[in-house]
Design an enzyme around this catalytic site. Structure first.
Site, PDB file in Angstrom:
ATOM      1  N   CYS A 155      -1.857   0.265   7.356  1.00 20.58           N
ATOM      2  CA  CYS A 155      -1.233   1.549   7.022  1.00 20.58           C
ATOM      3  C   CYS A 155      -1.333   2.531   8.188  1.00 20.58           C
ATOM      4  CB  CYS A 155      -1.863   2.131   5.765  1.00 20.58           C
ATOM      5  SG  CYS A 155      -1.470   1.137   4.297  1.00 20.58           S
ATOM      6  N   HIS A 171       0.840  -1.192   0.000  1.00 20.05           N
ATOM      7  CA  HIS A 171       0.000   0.000   0.000  1.00 20.05           C
ATOM      8  C   HIS A 171       0.877   1.244   0.000  1.00 20.05           C
ATOM      9  CE1 HIS A 171      -3.616  -2.266   1.995  1.00 20.05           C
ATOM     10  NE2 HIS A 171      -3.065  -2.945   0.993  1.00 20.05           N
ATOM     11  N   GLU A 218       0.667   4.054   1.517  1.00 19.84           N
ATOM     12  CA  GLU A 218       0.960   4.619   2.838  1.00 19.84           C
ATOM     13  C   GLU A 218       2.010   3.804   3.585  1.00 19.84           C
ATOM     14  OE1 GLU A 218      -2.054   3.723   1.486  1.00 19.84           O
ATOM     15  OE2 GLU A 218      -3.606   4.406   2.861  1.00 19.84           O
ATOM     16  N   CYS A 237      -5.839   1.898   5.700  1.00 20.85           N
ATOM     17  CA  CYS A 237      -6.350   0.677   6.325  1.00 20.85           C
ATOM     18  C   CYS A 237      -5.656   0.509   7.685  1.00 20.85           C
ATOM     19  CB  CYS A 237      -6.087  -0.526   5.416  1.00 20.85           C
ATOM     20  SG  CYS A 237      -4.336  -1.017   5.339  1.00 20.85           S
TER      21      CYS A 237
END
Length: 158
Positions: A90, A57, A59, A87
């Protein structure tokens, strides 16, 4: 808390990056790290491809990069602008790196409505605020913001 015009500019930059990723067939997510003066320090798009990394991801990747480059006391004065709500994984990375403020576009709830049970994005129904509120240091969260613009990046992707 309301968005400033500078916040809108940085958030829309994250949308631009996510859209550029989308045009390349990359999951349309991005993150932009900005210091206290408004200077962009780093940006990152989703890293699922080419290795099918489910933890890639934007992030999480940018927080790994940022925590190697800066100390938490500096990152505490920074803002992370993300095209979609972080999420739980993250949010944990953001917390551990020490970022003090997060501004996001698309909520996890709305993302889940768009993606359904897509095998490449099994969205968690856990707001990032819940993760941050479980920590020992505060993280300011603003979002969803400009959510319709953020949602448009996903509506024809999944």
């Amino acid at each position: 808390m309301l968005l400033t015009s500078q916040d809108e500019q940085h958030l829309r930059y994250s949308f631009q990056l996510a859209n550029e990723a989308k045009q390349q067939g990359i999951h349309p997510f991005s993150a932009v790290l900005v210091d206290a003066t408004g200077k962009v320090l780093m940006d990152q798009v989703n890293g699922y491809l080419p290795d099918l990394d489910m933890t890639g991801h934007a992030e999480r990747i940018i927080m790994t990069r940022a925590s190697k480059a800066y100390r938490p006391d500096f990152l505490n004065q920074c803002t992370l602008f993300v095209s979609a709500e972080p999420c739980a994984m993250c949010a944990g990375a953001i917390y551990w790196a020490g970022v003090g403020r997060v501004v996001y576009g698309l909520s996890e709830e709305r993302l889940k409505a768009i993606t359904g049970n897509h095998p490449e994005n099994p969205t968690l129904a856990l707001p990032c605020r819940n993760v941050f509120n479980s920590g020992q240091r505060p993280t300011v969260v603003i979002g969803p913001a400009l959510e319709d613009e953020a949602a448009a990046l996903h509506e024809d992707f999944w």
